[in-house]
Design a protein around this motif. Structure first.
Motif: not given
Length: 342
Positions: A1-6, A24-29, A295-303
């Motif tokens: 899966m392509e990661k979100l680019r930040l 700590q979030i695998p779907e984004a970098e 950490n949970p804040y960014y989990r929500n942003v990515v989701d």
């Protein structure tokens, strides 16, 4: 899966929390950072293995393919930089406060609406385990009628803290203890108790050589009738002592205290609830006053960006605390009670 680019703009004190959370979030970098001090940007890039470094964030926005940009600059710059990001059709993540006044907040909200991008305002304290427990108790109606609330922010910011960055404590870029350090507590009172109807306040600059206040007290009268006080100082001897919220209702009394709402000091209700069993587990020892909420804040942003969730805090939510603090400053300046909305 392509990661979100930040991307991230402003590699100062708070940026570490953003880098750590995304690591700590695998779907984004993070793929790019920008800071007017090249050494600072390079150090961040080296520490967190980020490929691109810029001293001019405009060039970063032009060259990089980004899904979102985190803004960690002085508060007064959040709206103008956020508008630039939005105009590039990139989602905006801004540190608190989102602006130093309502006018700036509205311009940023409008730009994100116009460009059809998300606007996330960092309110990580809402996600601390202790605050989540308190919010649930309020939402379940466990307090019955709430009569009163109190929040204390008794911290220490020595003169050296303000001297370390010229923008700190200025009206143009920072505001004082209410707008900077206590803004999470203003937000928490609104989040827990609803809309504020009017405000009265005193502020003073007692010991720090800064433009804005280092100490103050505000009385908030909520539309529901609740009366709350907010007491703030950056002059506590010898170090940060308390960041707390107390709620007193007809069927319950709770104090979430510690240095940064990290410890439940009183939890008493008329009726039992299963949440009562996990009060001890909710307490934690934060590494600093920021806690673990990024950490949970960014989990929500990515989701949200992956279309799996709704945003926990958007621009209109973030605007509320800016408006309340602006009313506090207006009251302190004029000596009058200020009604909301402004």
């Amino acid at each position: 899966m392509e990661k979100l680019r930040l991307g991230l703009i402003g590699c100062g004190r708070i940026s570490k929390n953003h880098f750590e959370a995304i690591s700590q979030i695998p779907e984004a970098e993070y793929v790019a950072v920008a800071d007017i001090i090249r050494e600072r940007a390079e150090e961040a890039a080296k520490t967190y293995n980020i490929p691109s470094v810029y001293t001019d964030y405009h060039k970063m926005l032009d060259k990089e393919q980004l899904d979102a940009v985190s803004i960690c600059t002085p508060s007064g710059l959040h709206p103008s930089i956020g508008i630039d990001v939005a105009n590039h059709k990139i989602n905006v993540i801004t540190e608190k406060p989102m602006a130093i006044n309502v006018e700036g907040a509205d311009k940023l909200i409008h730009a994100c609406d116009e460009n059809n991008v998300q606007l996330f305002v960092v309110k990580q304290n809402r996600l601390n385990t202790t605050m989540q427990l308190l919010k649930r108790a309020v939402d379940k109606g466990r307090f019955g009628r709430i009569y009163m609330a109190q929040s204390n922010v008794f911290w220490q910011r020595p003169q050296s803290y303000y001297d370390a960055a010229k923008w700190r404590g200025t009206w143009e870029f920072d505001g004082g203890a209410f707008l900077n350090q206590a803004s999470h507590y203003v937000d928490a009172l609104y989040w827990l108790l609803g809309n504020v109807g009017s405000v009265m306040a005193y502020t003073a600059t007692m010991a720090r050589h800064i433009e804005a206040e280092d100490t103050g007290c505000a009385i908030l009268h909520f539309r529901s009738g609740i009366i709350a006080t907010l007491n703030v100082t950056m002059l506590t001897y010898p170090k940060n002592f308390e960041g707390s919220i107390t709620i007193i209702g007809e069927k319950g009394t709770v104090k979430v205290g510690g240095v940064a709402v990290n410890k439940i000091e009183k939890w008493e209700f008329e009726e039992y609830d299963d949440d009562d069993r996990i009060v001890e587990e909710a307490n934690y020892q934060p590494p600093n006053v920021y806690g673990f909420g990024h950490n949970p804040y960014y989990r929500n942003v990515v989701d949200v960006l992956l279309k799996r969730a709704e945003p926990l805090t958007d621009g209109r939510d973030g605007r509320k605390s800016v408006e309340i603090v602006q009313a506090i400053y207006l009251s302190a300046k004029t000596g009058k009670r200020i009604s909301l909305p402004l």
